[in-house]
Each structure stands twice: as structure tokens, then as C-alpha cells.
Design a protein around this motif. Structure first.
Motif, PDB file in Angstrom:
ATOM      1  N   PRO A 179       0.813  -1.211   0.000  1.00  0.00           N
ATOM      2  CA  PRO A 179       0.000   0.000   0.000  1.00  0.00           C
ATOM      3  C   PRO A 179       0.853   1.270   0.000  1.00  0.00           C
ATOM      4  O   PRO A 179       1.985   1.274   0.477  1.00  0.00           O
ATOM      5  N   LEU A 180       0.274   2.335  -0.534  1.00  0.00           N
ATOM      6  CA  LEU A 180       0.967   3.621  -0.567  1.00  0.00           C
ATOM      7  C   LEU A 180       1.025   4.220   0.826  1.00  0.00           C
ATOM      8  O   LEU A 180       0.047   4.223   1.550  1.00  0.00           O
ATOM      9  N   ALA A 181       2.173   4.743   1.182  1.00  0.00           N
ATOM     10  CA  ALA A 181       2.328   5.332   2.512  1.00  0.00           C
ATOM     11  C   ALA A 181       2.598   6.827   2.451  1.00  0.00           C
ATOM     12  O   ALA A 181       2.290   7.545   3.389  1.00  0.00           O
ATOM     13  N   THR A 182       3.156   7.316   1.333  1.00  0.00           N
ATOM     14  CA  THR A 182       3.541   8.720   1.273  1.00  0.00           C
ATOM     15  C   THR A 182       2.958   9.389   0.029  1.00  0.00           C
ATOM     16  O   THR A 182       2.559   8.719  -0.927  1.00  0.00           O
ATOM     17  N   VAL A 183       2.950  10.709   0.051  1.00  0.00           N
ATOM     18  CA  VAL A 183       2.508  11.478  -1.108  1.00  0.00           C
ATOM     19  C   VAL A 183       3.441  11.231  -2.288  1.00  0.00           C
ATOM     20  O   VAL A 183       2.994  11.135  -3.428  1.00  0.00           O
ATOM     21  N   ALA A 184       4.725  11.087  -2.022  1.00  0.00           N
ATOM     22  CA  ALA A 184       5.685  10.806  -3.096  1.00  0.00           C
ATOM     23  C   ALA A 184       5.338   9.486  -3.797  1.00  0.00           C
ATOM     24  O   ALA A 184       5.412   9.393  -5.033  1.00  0.00           O
ATOM     25  N   GLU A 185       4.955   8.472  -3.037  1.00  0.00           N
ATOM     26  CA  GLU A 185       4.553   7.189  -3.627  1.00  0.00           C
ATOM     27  C   GLU A 185       3.262   7.342  -4.428  1.00  0.00           C
ATOM     28  O   GLU A 185       3.110   6.735  -5.492  1.00  0.00           O
ATOM     29  N   LEU A 186       2.336   8.155  -3.922  1.00  0.00           N
ATOM     30  CA  LEU A 186       1.094   8.425  -4.650  1.00  0.00           C
ATOM     31  C   LEU A 186       1.404   9.088  -5.987  1.00  0.00           C
ATOM     32  O   LEU A 186       0.908   8.656  -7.032  1.00  0.00           O
ATOM     33  N   LEU A 187       2.227  10.116  -5.967  1.00  0.00           N
ATOM     34  CA  LEU A 187       2.585  10.817  -7.202  1.00  0.00           C
ATOM     35  C   LEU A 187       3.295   9.900  -8.180  1.00  0.00           C
ATOM     36  O   LEU A 187       3.061   9.965  -9.396  1.00  0.00           O
ATOM     37  N   ALA A 188       4.162   9.031  -7.666  1.00  0.00           N
ATOM     38  CA  ALA A 188       4.856   8.064  -8.535  1.00  0.00           C
ATOM     39  C   ALA A 188       3.847   7.122  -9.196  1.00  0.00           C
ATOM     40  O   ALA A 188       3.960   6.821 -10.392  1.00  0.00           O
ATOM     41  N   ALA A 189       2.850   6.673  -8.440  1.00  0.00           N
ATOM     42  CA  ALA A 189       1.818   5.790  -8.992  1.00  0.00           C
ATOM     43  C   ALA A 189       0.996   6.524 -10.051  1.00  0.00           C
ATOM     44  O   ALA A 189       0.685   5.962 -11.105  1.00  0.00           O
ATOM     45  N   LEU A 190       0.662   7.775  -9.797  1.00  0.00           N
ATOM     46  CA  LEU A 190      -0.108   8.557 -10.770  1.00  0.00           C
ATOM     47  C   LEU A 190       0.669   8.732 -12.064  1.00  0.00           C
ATOM     48  O   LEU A 190       0.102   8.644 -13.158  1.00  0.00           O
ATOM     49  N   ARG A 191       1.962   8.938 -11.950  1.00  0.00           N
ATOM     50  CA  ARG A 191       2.822   9.106 -13.116  1.00  0.00           C
ATOM     51  C   ARG A 191       2.958   7.778 -13.867  1.00  0.00           C
ATOM     52  O   ARG A 191       2.792   7.720 -15.083  1.00  0.00           O
ATOM     53  N   THR A 192       3.247   6.715 -13.136  1.00  0.00           N
ATOM     54  CA  THR A 192       3.457   5.397 -13.743  1.00  0.00           C
ATOM     55  C   THR A 192       2.226   4.911 -14.499  1.00  0.00           C
ATOM     56  O   THR A 192       2.334   4.359 -15.588  1.00  0.00           O
ATOM     57  N   HIS A 193       1.050   5.130 -13.917  1.00  0.00           N
ATOM     58  CA  HIS A 193      -0.181   4.603 -14.502  1.00  0.00           C
ATOM     59  C   HIS A 193      -0.901   5.614 -15.388  1.00  0.00           C
ATOM     60  O   HIS A 193      -2.026   5.362 -15.818  1.00  0.00           O
ATOM     61  N   ARG A 194      -0.230   6.757 -15.655  1.00  0.00           N
ATOM     62  CA  ARG A 194      -0.753   7.788 -16.556  1.00  0.00           C
ATOM     63  C   ARG A 194      -2.133   8.285 -16.143  1.00  0.00           C
ATOM     64  O   ARG A 194      -2.994   8.554 -16.982  1.00  0.00           O
ATOM     65  N   LEU A 195      -2.364   8.398 -14.834  1.00  0.00           N
ATOM     66  CA  LEU A 195      -3.669   8.812 -14.341  1.00  0.00           C
ATOM     67  C   LEU A 195      -3.891  10.313 -14.436  1.00  0.00           C
ATOM     68  O   LEU A 195      -5.029  10.776 -14.428  1.00  0.00           O
ATOM     69  N   LEU A 196      -2.808  11.070 -14.525  1.00  0.00           N
ATOM     70  CA  LEU A 196      -2.913  12.517 -14.699  1.00  0.00           C
ATOM     71  C   LEU A 196      -2.207  12.919 -15.983  1.00  0.00           C
ATOM     72  O   LEU A 196      -1.275  12.250 -16.431  1.00  0.00           O
ATOM     73  N   THR A 197      -2.641  14.026 -16.541  1.00  0.00           N
ATOM     74  CA  THR A 197      -1.990  14.534 -17.747  1.00  0.00           C
ATOM     75  C   THR A 197      -0.655  15.166 -17.348  1.00  0.00           C
ATOM     76  O   THR A 197      -0.462  15.518 -16.177  1.00  0.00           O
ATOM     77  N   PRO A 198       0.244  15.352 -18.303  1.00  0.00           N
ATOM     78  CA  PRO A 198       1.505  16.030 -17.986  1.00  0.00           C
ATOM     79  C   PRO A 198       1.273  17.430 -17.390  1.00  0.00           C
ATOM     80  O   PRO A 198       1.996  17.851 -16.489  1.00  0.00           O
ATOM     81  N   GLU A 199       0.258  18.121 -17.868  1.00  0.00           N
ATOM     82  CA  GLU A 199      -0.055  19.458 -17.343  1.00  0.00           C
ATOM     83  C   GLU A 199      -0.494  19.384 -15.879  1.00  0.00           C
ATOM     84  O   GLU A 199      -0.101  20.229 -15.069  1.00  0.00           O
ATOM     85  N   GLN A 200      -1.286  18.393 -15.548  1.00  0.00           N
ATOM     86  CA  GLN A 200      -1.721  18.227 -14.159  1.00  0.00           C
ATOM     87  C   GLN A 200      -0.534  17.876 -13.258  1.00  0.00           C
ATOM     88  O   GLN A 200      -0.421  18.404 -12.147  1.00  0.00           O
ATOM     89  N   LEU A 201       0.353  17.017 -13.734  1.00  0.00           N
ATOM     90  CA  LEU A 201       1.539  16.667 -12.949  1.00  0.00           C
ATOM     91  C   LEU A 201       2.431  17.887 -12.733  1.00  0.00           C
ATOM     92  O   LEU A 201       2.954  18.089 -11.633  1.00  0.00           O
ATOM     93  N   ASP A 202       2.578  18.722 -13.767  1.00  0.00           N
ATOM     94  CA  ASP A 202       3.361  19.951 -13.621  1.00  0.00           C
ATOM     95  C   ASP A 202       2.733  20.879 -12.590  1.00  0.00           C
ATOM     96  O   ASP A 202       3.438  21.477 -11.769  1.00  0.00           O
ATOM     97  N   ALA A 203       1.404  21.002 -12.623  1.00  0.00           N
ATOM     98  CA  ALA A 203       0.705  21.869 -11.665  1.00  0.00           C
ATOM     99  C   ALA A 203       0.897  21.362 -10.237  1.00  0.00           C
ATOM    100  O   ALA A 203       1.101  22.153  -9.314  1.00  0.00           O
ATOM    101  N   LEU A 204       0.856  20.046 -10.055  1.00  0.00           N
ATOM    102  CA  LEU A 204       1.053  19.467  -8.712  1.00  0.00           C
ATOM    103  C   LEU A 204       2.463  19.710  -8.195  1.00  0.00           C
ATOM    104  O   LEU A 204       2.651  19.898  -6.993  1.00  0.00           O
ATOM    105  N   ALA A 205       3.432  19.715  -9.091  1.00  0.00           N
ATOM    106  CA  ALA A 205       4.821  19.928  -8.681  1.00  0.00           C
ATOM    107  C   ALA A 205       5.030  21.333  -8.121  1.00  0.00           C
ATOM    108  O   ALA A 205       5.951  21.559  -7.329  1.00  0.00           O
ATOM    109  N   LYS A 206       4.155  22.260  -8.489  1.00  0.00           N
ATOM    110  CA  LYS A 206       4.291  23.658  -8.066  1.00  0.00           C
ATOM    111  C   LYS A 206       3.481  24.001  -6.820  1.00  0.00           C
ATOM    112  O   LYS A 206       3.465  25.140  -6.397  1.00  0.00           O
ATOM    113  N   GLU A 207       2.779  23.038  -6.258  1.00  0.00           N
ATOM    114  CA  GLU A 207       1.960  23.340  -5.084  1.00  0.00           C
ATOM    115  C   GLU A 207       2.279  22.408  -3.924  1.00  0.00           C
ATOM    116  O   GLU A 207       2.910  21.377  -4.095  1.00  0.00           O
ATOM    117  N   THR A 208       1.798  22.779  -2.775  1.00  0.00           N
ATOM    118  CA  THR A 208       2.003  21.976  -1.584  1.00  0.00           C
ATOM    119  C   THR A 208       0.753  21.135  -1.357  1.00  0.00           C
ATOM    120  O   THR A 208      -0.342  21.678  -1.166  1.00  0.00           O
TER     121      THR A 208
END
Length: 158
Positions: A2-31
């Protein structure tokens, strides 16, 4: 696992293409919230993820959400032969309905043959009141049929 951290969540979202590149860029700029589940809830509230996707990710089944060019968004219905999902083509951004054969049905020799017969029959139909066949494929033993997605109540509920 199971996912334990936000970093693991983001890695899963990237790996499984659940967010667009634009959405991933927007997430990288926020807390995001420090808790992975809280971060996932925020993404659902934004409409970037569905509850179905979040549940699959946290059950360590995120890999099931990606079928070739298609990302499963939510389960629309089930029948004896398979399941129908709302999905998005990650290359084109197109939302579609995706029907797939249940893995346990593949043990019967004629199931795949009948499934592709259904696909070929649907592909020959062209009428404004019938959903269009778009694609058919097989990825890692999962056979699926892609159709036009129509917003609204399904015939079974109606």
C-alpha cells in the motif's frame, strides 16, 4: 504494497498515466497535504481522479487502471461476460466506454471468438442512435472493445 507517502502516490499517478503532464506539472508547483489519502481526496475534489481510481491505487491495483492507450476512470456496469468502464485515451484525451472480458471467462474456448464477433458486428453499424465502435485490442491477455461514450442513464437503469 500500500501507498504510505505522497511521493509514492505521485509516482503511482505518473506510472499509470492517471494525470496529464499538465496536471503533474501543476502538482509539482503546489504543496499537497502530507497524508497520501488526503492528497488523493483533494485530487478527487478537483475532478482529476475518480474515487474508483483512488481505491484501486490504495489497494495496490493501479496497474489494472492502464490498458494500452486507455486509462480506466470508473466502472459503469457488469454483465455475465464482462465489465464496462468509462475510460480516457491518454494519447488523445478522448473519453470512451471500454468493455472487457472477465479473465475467468477466457477459460471457455469460444468466449474470445464470440467477443470479437460482437465487435465486428458493432463496427458495421452506423446510426445516430447506436454507439459507434472505435477500437478493439488485447493487452497482456485482457481483451477489450472501445466504444463511443454517451453521457446519461444506461438502458438497464432506464
Amino acid at each position: 504494497m500500500p501507498l504510505a507517502t505522497v511521493a509514492e502516490l505521485l509516482a503511482a499517478l505518473r506510472t499509470h498515466r492517471l494525470l496529464t503532464p499538465e496536471q503533474l506539472d501543476a502538482l509539482a508547483k503546489e504543496t499537497l497535504p502530507a497524508d497520501a489519502r488526503a492528497a488523493a481526496r483533494r485530487l478527487v475534489q478537483r475532478g482529476w481522479l475518480t474515487t474508483y481510481q483512488v481505491n484501486e491505487i490504495f489497494l495496490s491495483r493501479g496497474g489494472n487502471l492502464l490498458l494500452g492507450s486507455y486509462v480506466l476512470l470508473e466502472l459503469l456496469g457488469e454483465g455475465g461476460m464482462g465489465q464496462v468502464f468509462k475510460a480516457r485515451n491518454w494519447k488523445l484525451g478522448q473519453v470512451v466506454a471500454l468493455k472487457l472480458i472477465r479473465k475467468e471467462r477466457l477459460a471457455k474456448p469460444n468466449t474470445v471468438k464470440r467477443f470479437y464477433h460482437e465487435i465486428r458486428a458493432a463496427a458495421q453499424l452506423d446510426h445516430p442512435n447506436i454507439v459507434r465502435a472505435i477500437d478493439a485490442d488485447e493487452v497482456n491477455g485482457t481483451h477489450f472493445f472501445v466504444m463511443e461514450f454517451v453521457e446519461g442513464t444506461d438502458l438497464h437503469k432506464l
